[in-house]
Design a protein around this motif. Structure first.
Motif, PDB file in Angstrom:
ATOM      1  N   ARG A 262     -12.491 -13.876   4.377  1.00  0.00           N
ATOM      2  CA  ARG A 262     -12.210 -13.222   3.108  1.00  0.00           C
ATOM      3  C   ARG A 262     -10.703 -13.185   2.842  1.00  0.00           C
ATOM      4  O   ARG A 262     -10.252 -13.343   1.709  1.00  0.00           O
ATOM      5  CB  ARG A 262     -12.774 -11.794   3.117  1.00  0.00           C
TER       6      ARG A 262
ATOM      7  N   ASN B  46     -13.679  -3.421   7.562  1.00  0.00           N
ATOM      8  CA  ASN B  46     -13.673  -3.075   6.144  1.00  0.00           C
ATOM      9  C   ASN B  46     -14.462  -4.063   5.285  1.00  0.00           C
ATOM     10  O   ASN B  46     -14.028  -4.443   4.207  1.00  0.00           O
ATOM     11  CB  ASN B  46     -12.239  -3.000   5.621  1.00  0.00           C
ATOM     12  N   LEU B  47     -15.632  -4.456   5.773  1.00  0.00           N
ATOM     13  CA  LEU B  47     -16.524  -5.250   4.924  1.00  0.00           C
ATOM     14  C   LEU B  47     -17.393  -4.269   4.135  1.00  0.00           C
ATOM     15  O   LEU B  47     -17.662  -3.171   4.594  1.00  0.00           O
ATOM     16  CB  LEU B  47     -17.412  -6.153   5.782  1.00  0.00           C
ATOM     17  N   LEU B  48     -17.833  -4.681   2.950  1.00  0.00           N
ATOM     18  CA  LEU B  48     -18.706  -3.801   2.169  1.00  0.00           C
ATOM     19  C   LEU B  48     -20.129  -3.906   2.719  1.00  0.00           C
ATOM     20  O   LEU B  48     -20.698  -4.991   2.794  1.00  0.00           O
ATOM     21  CB  LEU B  48     -18.666  -4.195   0.697  1.00  0.00           C
TER      22      LEU B  48
ATOM     23  N   ILE C  35       0.845  -1.195   0.000  1.00  0.00           N
ATOM     24  CA  ILE C  35       0.000   0.000   0.000  1.00  0.00           C
ATOM     25  C   ILE C  35       0.882   1.247   0.000  1.00  0.00           C
ATOM     26  O   ILE C  35       0.541   2.265  -0.562  1.00  0.00           O
ATOM     27  CB  ILE C  35      -0.935  -0.014   1.235  1.00  0.00           C
TER      28      ILE C  35
ATOM     29  N   PHE D  58      -5.841  -9.524   3.582  1.00  0.00           N
ATOM     30  CA  PHE D  58      -5.835  -8.397   4.521  1.00  0.00           C
ATOM     31  C   PHE D  58      -6.913  -8.529   5.585  1.00  0.00           C
ATOM     32  O   PHE D  58      -8.046  -8.896   5.295  1.00  0.00           O
ATOM     33  CB  PHE D  58      -6.101  -7.083   3.784  1.00  0.00           C
TER      34      PHE D  58
ATOM     35  N   PHE E  83      -8.345  -5.875   8.603  1.00  0.00           N
ATOM     36  CA  PHE E  83      -8.174  -4.513   9.103  1.00  0.00           C
ATOM     37  C   PHE E  83      -8.809  -4.359  10.484  1.00  0.00           C
ATOM     38  O   PHE E  83      -9.661  -5.140  10.878  1.00  0.00           O
ATOM     39  CB  PHE E  83      -8.842  -3.514   8.163  1.00  0.00           C
TER      40      PHE E  83
END
Lengths: 458, 252
Positions: free
Chosen positions: B157, B96-98, B57, B90, B92
């Motif tokens: 994920r 950071n799930l949609l 990143i 990754f 976090f």
């Protein structure tokens, strides 16, 4: 640093954010000028006394119409401004935390509005004055005369009217912003980007029959309009058929957008080969949540687009048929043609800018989503492809249904015009399509570019 | 065993013209296949910068980072994206799930981005969800799940594509102690049963005590390293506290 220089810096820095706002005001001013300055075009042609009189008459009609148009534009400007402000709440909060007085923040905002307003007013007027020279050719053609000399057509009255009406709109914006800022609490400003709760959704088993009902309502309304025809509507009994068709069509449109996303999402998600490919799943879900949240405004946009397309088509076909009329008919028809085209284009711009602004308002939510996708390994190509599909579907869906509506309407109204003169359907649709491509397409491109910038910003 | 991750003389300098910050100042270490490594350090020690560099990143100023023998510091554009979706996972701090997608779709998304065949996506996503104990919430949206469930979905994920390296940034930071414990047990399970390799940044000694090895970073340098060996978790925890006391003591 003075409030004025902070304002200048802010406008320059966020020029891209102001883009849609600027474009809308600029186009609004240009149109406003063009249609209010029709009388001044007579300097370019040899018109009979009668024609000059009717041109003056048209200008008077435009004068009245312009109050209505100015109200629409004022609403649009306020709408765009509200979204711009919402995006900047955190910035305002930061100014306050740093100890800046509300009065000073207000004056920064006032200056910003003033600067952007002045700039877009000036550019809009320049564009309007330039294009109104070309409009003279159209006017001349409609009156069956040719442009005899090139003279600079300029209407001080139209210019003053632009400044007055749009100045008032900016004043309203400034008032709104100052009042709005004074009502805000610091904590709310700082947490403005916190996400809101999700809306409850329509279950699939409900969306399928609802979608079917909406399709049936629309088809029945089309049939009603087509079988009754323009002659039938004038006769007794036909008017109730027209009322029914309008009601059914409106309700059908709302139901269509209410059930569309749930219906089509489920349909596509059954096809695993498509649904589980690249970012399709993400794209569809994005569209689903957007359509679901904005179904009411999308229906409104669709209906307004329908009016816009129909008005531009009728205006164009009238202006083409005019040469075969008598002088008295000509004056009336020119007036109707101009009015229809004017209103049509204003509606078209309003729709496109409402869609564009609503899209921009989701920018910050979307940016964090794209950032995550990028971390998960989605390539820049995949990201911009997803952005393109979303914006395309979002702009095309209301336009497609509106086009179907207006096809039916124009077919019936075309019969009326055709009765008086032979109508050139091809040329009419060419002009209407051109107007859509130019204005609607322009907004689409601008929205897409900003969405793509958002998707690829890391 | 061969090193999955090789970091050599890594430097990261921020700023320029007068105000230069050395966030990383020559860091070198290896992580082997199947290892669970923690990175600890105070705020501003450079641990997040280190993670960002490894996760591609952020870009390093000097030195090299090799993941499965690919130097990631030279990757760009499409190849960088390819590398991320095939080699890295990754997790976090804020999940950071949609929010527009269900748990199942969030897990499946990592597979579709990696262009796995559509027929395989569903089977694989369900398999991994079962391994992390989130098969019951697969049809729920993130807003309907607890923090612990969300983070385990995020973990699913991260490992669903079988990445070479899973990078976790303060994964227990937003969890209550019970959920945190459950998540850390899941990580253990990922390492011992699923042969995942995890690099986890944390400032919490309890989370760190679940690791095999801990790297302590201070002022952009590797300060010391602690290996669990045959110690129990409690004994390892006490050792971590000791090192932290020294770290903090010298810094003060």
């Amino acid at each position: 640093m003075s409030a004025f220089s902070v304002a200048i810096r802010n406008v320059r820095k966020s020029f891209k954010d102001y883009g849609i706002y600027f474009l809308t005001v600029m186009l609004g001013v240009a149109l406003f000028y063009i249609f209010n300055s029709i009388g001044s075009q007579s300097v370019m042609m040899d018109l009979s006394q009668n024609a000059v009189m009717s041109l003056m008459g048209i200008e008077t009609i435009m004068d009245y119409l312009s109050v209505f148009v100015a109200a629409i534009m004022a609403f649009l400007i306020l709408y765009a401004n509200a979204f711009l402000i919402r995006r900047r709440k955190k910035e305002m909060g930061l100014y306050m935390v740093l100890g800046m007085k509300k009065f000073r923040i207000s004056s920064i905002l006032v200056w910003e509005t003033f600067l952007v307003g002045l700039l877009s007013l000036a550019v809009g007027l320049a564009v309007g004055i330039f294009l109104s020279q070309g409009m003279a050719l159209v006017t001349a053609r409609m009156f069956g005369v040719s442009v005899t000399r090139f003279a600079f057509a300029f209407s001080a009255a139209a210019l003053l009217k632009c400044v007055r009406y749009f100045g008032l709109s900016f004043l309203a914006v400034i008032l709104f912003n100052v009042v709005n800022l004074n009502r805000q609490r610091l904590l709310d400003l700082l947490h403005a980007d916190r996400k809101t709760a999700r809306v409850a959704r329509l279950p699939f088993w409900a969306s399928v029959p609802l979608f079917a009902v909406s399709a049936a309502m629309l088809l029945y309304a089309y049939r009603l309009v087509l079988t009754t025809g323009i002659a039938g509507f004038i006769l007794e009994g036909g008017q109730s058929a027209l009322t029914r068709a309008v009601l059914l069509g409106t309700a059908g449109t709302f139901l269509f957008f209410f059930s569309l996303s749930g219906f089509s999402l489920k349909l596509v998600s059954r096809v695993k080969g498509v649904y589980f490919k690249n970012l399709n799943m993400f794209t569809l879900k994005q569209l689903d949540s957007k359509f679901h949240a904005a179904w009411a405004s999308m229906s409104f946009v669709c209906l307004m687009l329908f009016l816009a397309l129909s008005a531009i088509s009728v205006g164009t076909s009238l202006s083409m048929a005019i040469r075969e009329y008598s002088a008295a008919e000509t004056a009336a028809s020119v007036a109707v043609a101009y009015m229809a085209t004017y209103i049509g284009i204003v509606f078209l711009i309003s729709c496109a800018s409402v869609l564009a602004i609503a899209q921009l308002s989701e920018a910050s939510d979307n940016q964090s989503r794209y950032a995550l996708l990028s971390k998960l390994g989605a390539s820049p190509k995949m990201l911009s492809g997803s952005a393109l599909r979303q914006i395309l579907a979002y702009f095309v869906a209301p336009l497609a249904l509106a086009a179907a509506h207006s096809l039916v309407a124009v077919k019936v109204m075309g019969a009326l015009v055709e009765a008086l003169a032979s109508l050139n359907i091809f040329a009419t649709s060419l002009v209407t399509g051109g107007a859509v491509a130019l204005f609607y397409g322009g907004y689409f491109l601008m929205t897409y570019r900003s969405a793509r910038r958002m998707a690829l910003r890391q | 065993m061969e090193a999955i991750l090789q970091v050599r003389d890594l430097e990261k300098v921020y700023g320029g013209r007068g105000s230069v910050t050395r966030a990383l100042n020559g860091v070198s270490f290896d992580v082997r296949q199947g290892e669970y490594v923690g990175v600890m350090g105070a705020s501003g020690s450079g641990k997040t910068t280190l993670l960002n560099c490894i996760s591609t990143i952020d870009s390093a100023t000097a030195g090299s980072i090799r993941i499965e023998n690919t130097d990631v510091t030279s990757l760009k554009g499409g190849r960088l994206a390819d590398f991320r979706c095939h080699k890295l996972g990754f997790i976090f701090q804020d999940y950071n799930l949609l929010d527009t997608m269900t748990a199942f779709e969030n897990i499946a998304l990592a597979l579709t981005i990696a262009k796995r065949p559509p027929g395989e996506v569903e089977r694989r996503a369900r398999e991994v969800a079962a391994q992390l104990g989130v098969e019951d919430v697969l049809d729920k949206h993130p807003a309907q799940m607890s923090g612990g469930q969300r983070q385990r979905v995020a973990a699913a994920r991260a490992i669903v594509t079988d990445p070479a390296l899973v990078l976790a940034d303060e994964p227990t930071g937003a969890l209550d102690s019970k959920s945190a414990r459950a998540l850390l047990e899941s990580f253990r399970h990922m390492v011992t049963e699923l042969r995942s390799t995890i690099l986890m940044v944390t400032h919490d000694p309890f989370s760190a005590s679940y690791c095999d090895r801990i790297l302590f970073i201070r002022d952009g340098r590797l300060f010391t390293e602690l290996t669990r060996g045959a110690d129990g978790r409690k004994a390892f925890f006490d050792k971590i506290i000791e090192v932290m006391a020294v770290l903090g003591g010298e810094a003060a």
